[in-house]
Design a protein around this motif. Structure first.
Motif, PDB file in Angstrom:
ATOM      1  N   ARG A   1     -10.042  -1.924   3.223  1.00  0.00           N
ATOM      2  CA  ARG A   1      -9.397  -2.817   4.199  1.00  0.00           C
ATOM      3  C   ARG A   1      -8.882  -4.087   3.515  1.00  0.00           C
ATOM      4  NH1 ARG A   1     -14.054  -2.478   7.264  1.00  0.00           N
ATOM      5  NH2 ARG A   1     -14.065  -0.591   8.484  1.00  0.00           N
ATOM      6  N   GLY A   2      -9.670  -4.618   2.575  1.00  0.00           N
ATOM      7  CA  GLY A   2      -9.241  -5.801   1.836  1.00  0.00           C
ATOM      8  C   GLY A   2      -7.939  -5.562   1.091  1.00  0.00           C
TER       9      GLY A   2
ATOM     10  N   GLN B   1      -6.173 -14.188   3.817  1.00  0.00           N
ATOM     11  CA  GLN B   1      -7.411 -14.668   4.426  1.00  0.00           C
ATOM     12  C   GLN B   1      -8.255 -13.485   4.925  1.00  0.00           C
ATOM     13  OE1 GLN B   1      -6.728 -17.579   7.471  1.00  0.00           O
ATOM     14  NE2 GLN B   1      -8.751 -18.476   7.205  1.00  0.00           N
ATOM     15  N   GLN B   2      -7.610 -12.521   5.579  1.00  0.00           N
ATOM     16  CA  GLN B   2      -8.327 -11.327   6.038  1.00  0.00           C
ATOM     17  C   GLN B   2      -8.795 -10.501   4.832  1.00  0.00           C
ATOM     18  OE1 GLN B   2      -9.379 -10.157   9.025  1.00  0.00           O
ATOM     19  NE2 GLN B   2      -8.736 -12.118   9.849  1.00  0.00           N
ATOM     20  N   ALA B   3      -7.958 -10.400   3.808  1.00  0.00           N
ATOM     21  CA  ALA B   3      -8.336  -9.661   2.605  1.00  0.00           C
ATOM     22  C   ALA B   3      -9.598 -10.271   1.994  1.00  0.00           C
ATOM     23  CB  ALA B   3      -7.198  -9.678   1.593  1.00  0.00           C
ATOM     24  N   ALA B   4      -9.622 -11.587   1.889  1.00  0.00           N
ATOM     25  CA  ALA B   4     -10.789 -12.275   1.323  1.00  0.00           C
ATOM     26  C   ALA B   4     -12.032 -12.020   2.169  1.00  0.00           C
ATOM     27  CB  ALA B   4     -10.515 -13.774   1.213  1.00  0.00           C
TER      28      ALA B   4
ATOM     29  N   HIS C   1      -2.193  -6.368   0.230  1.00  0.00           N
ATOM     30  CA  HIS C   1      -0.875  -5.859  -0.139  1.00  0.00           C
ATOM     31  C   HIS C   1       0.008  -5.492   1.042  1.00  0.00           C
ATOM     32  CE1 HIS C   1      -2.303  -5.806  -4.223  1.00  0.00           C
ATOM     33  NE2 HIS C   1      -3.333  -5.080  -3.866  1.00  0.00           N
ATOM     34  N   GLY C   2      -0.571  -5.427   2.223  1.00  0.00           N
ATOM     35  CA  GLY C   2       0.180  -4.969   3.382  1.00  0.00           C
ATOM     36  C   GLY C   2       0.118  -3.453   3.458  1.00  0.00           C
ATOM     37  N   ASP C   3       0.246  -2.914   4.629  1.00  0.00           N
ATOM     38  CA  ASP C   3       0.200  -1.470   4.821  1.00  0.00           C
ATOM     39  C   ASP C   3       1.138  -1.119   5.967  1.00  0.00           C
ATOM     40  OD1 ASP C   3      -0.502   1.149   4.435  1.00  0.00           O
ATOM     41  OD2 ASP C   3      -2.559   0.957   5.108  1.00  0.00           O
ATOM     42  N   ILE C   4       1.188   0.135   6.321  1.00  0.00           N
ATOM     43  CA  ILE C   4       2.100   0.593   7.359  1.00  0.00           C
ATOM     44  C   ILE C   4       1.931  -0.219   8.635  1.00  0.00           C
ATOM     45  CG2 ILE C   4       2.669   2.536   8.866  1.00  0.00           C
ATOM     46  CD1 ILE C   4       1.938   4.369   6.515  1.00  0.00           C
ATOM     47  N   ASP C   5       0.695  -0.369   9.063  1.00  0.00           N
ATOM     48  CA  ASP C   5       0.427  -1.050  10.331  1.00  0.00           C
ATOM     49  C   ASP C   5      -0.294  -2.381  10.157  1.00  0.00           C
ATOM     50  OD1 ASP C   5      -1.788   0.207   9.333  1.00  0.00           O
ATOM     51  OD2 ASP C   5      -2.549   0.875  11.274  1.00  0.00           O
ATOM     52  N   ILE C   6      -0.362  -2.903   8.926  1.00  0.00           N
ATOM     53  CA  ILE C   6      -1.080  -4.151   8.654  1.00  0.00           C
ATOM     54  C   ILE C   6      -0.163  -5.108   7.905  1.00  0.00           C
ATOM     55  CG2 ILE C   6      -2.996  -5.187   7.409  1.00  0.00           C
ATOM     56  CD1 ILE C   6      -4.562  -2.610   7.880  1.00  0.00           C
ATOM     57  N   LYS C   7      -0.033  -6.304   8.447  1.00  0.00           N
ATOM     58  CA  LYS C   7       0.768  -7.347   7.801  1.00  0.00           C
ATOM     59  C   LYS C   7      -0.077  -8.008   6.702  1.00  0.00           C
ATOM     60  CE  LYS C   7       3.485 -11.353   9.326  1.00  0.00           C
ATOM     61  NZ  LYS C   7       3.785 -12.177   8.423  1.00  0.00           N
ATOM     62  N   GLN C   8       0.550  -8.349   5.599  1.00  0.00           N
ATOM     63  CA  GLN C   8      -0.160  -8.981   4.493  1.00  0.00           C
ATOM     64  C   GLN C   8      -0.828 -10.273   4.965  1.00  0.00           C
ATOM     65  OE1 GLN C   8       2.200 -10.633   1.285  1.00  0.00           O
ATOM     66  NE2 GLN C   8       0.722  -9.876  -0.204  1.00  0.00           N
TER      67      GLN C   8
ATOM     68  N   MET D   1       0.829  -1.196   0.000  1.00  0.00           N
ATOM     69  CA  MET D   1       0.000   0.000   0.000  1.00  0.00           C
ATOM     70  C   MET D   1       0.873   1.258   0.000  1.00  0.00           C
ATOM     71  SD  MET D   1      -3.124   0.553  -0.333  1.00  0.00           S
ATOM     72  CE  MET D   1      -4.533  -0.149   0.433  1.00  0.00           C
ATOM     73  N   VAL D   2       1.972   1.214   0.730  1.00  0.00           N
ATOM     74  CA  VAL D   2       2.882   2.360   0.776  1.00  0.00           C
ATOM     75  C   VAL D   2       3.453   2.629  -0.615  1.00  0.00           C
ATOM     76  CG1 VAL D   2       5.043   3.224   1.762  1.00  0.00           C
ATOM     77  CG2 VAL D   2       3.427   1.969   3.201  1.00  0.00           C
ATOM     78  N   GLU D   3       3.856   1.574  -1.324  1.00  0.00           N
ATOM     79  CA  GLU D   3       4.380   1.737  -2.685  1.00  0.00           C
ATOM     80  C   GLU D   3       3.309   2.307  -3.619  1.00  0.00           C
ATOM     81  OE1 GLU D   3       7.707  -1.822  -2.994  1.00  0.00           O
ATOM     82  OE2 GLU D   3       5.604  -2.328  -3.309  1.00  0.00           O
ATOM     83  N   GLN D   4       2.071   1.849  -3.463  1.00  0.00           N
ATOM     84  CA  GLN D   4       0.991   2.359  -4.299  1.00  0.00           C
ATOM     85  C   GLN D   4       0.751   3.846  -4.039  1.00  0.00           C
ATOM     86  OE1 GLN D   4      -2.565  -0.065  -4.199  1.00  0.00           O
ATOM     87  NE2 GLN D   4      -1.366  -1.929  -4.115  1.00  0.00           N
TER      88      GLN D   4
END
Length: 152
Positions: free
Chosen positions: A72-73, A88-91, A78-85, A35-38
């Motif tokens: 959130r998905g 299962q959670q994305a789905a 993709h992962g974010d600053i405070d979220i690990k890829q 997400m940071v790269e995006q």
């Protein structure tokens, strides 16, 4: 020829072989971005402020729950600053958005289901979601001037 489990395994194998023959796994443009790269890419290409994008995410939390679930998905995919890829959670979040009629949620849960990321691989279910996403009207139901993302 009548065993569906074997047919699904063969279909998955053919898809993997086809992808490997195209060597798309070697193309850096097709690798998932965090997400940071995006957000950095948005800033570089369009001059957009990543903080403004994050404020837009907070706005969607308040006014459009389905879109908030899609955001959130993506963060979990993709992962974010405070979220690990975590596929299962994305789905889970994409499915929740899809159940609320969000075309982008439908498309993304179909994509994960097709590849077996975070959910059981099932081409029939993926096709069902792809068709539902494609059948959605092109305009957003709440914000009529905004096109729906994820509509084929």
């Amino acid at each position: 020829p009548t065993n569906s489990q074997i047919q699904n395994a063969l279909a998955g194998s053919r898809q993997t072989v086809y992808r490997q023959l195209r060597e798309e796994h070697l193309d850096p443009r097709l690798q998932p971005k965090t997400m940071v790269e995006q957000l950095d890419e948005i800033q570089e290409k369009f001059g957009g402020d990543p903080q403004q994008v994050r404020l837009g995410h907070a706005f969607s939390e308040k006014y459009d729950q389905a879109m908030a679930d899609v955001v959130r998905g993506h963060k979990y995919e993709h992962g974010d600053i405070d979220i690990k890829q975590d596929y299962q959670q994305a789905a889970k979040y994409f499915a929740r958005a899809a159940e609320q009629g969000n075309a982008e949620g439908m498309y993304n849960i179909a994509r994960l289901t097709e590849r077996g990321l975070g959910v059981k691989e099932d081409h029939d279910v993926a096709l069902k979601w792809y068709k539902q996403a494609a059948a959605q009207p092109p305009k957003h139901p709440i914000y009529k001037v905004i096109p729906k993302l994820g509509v084929v």
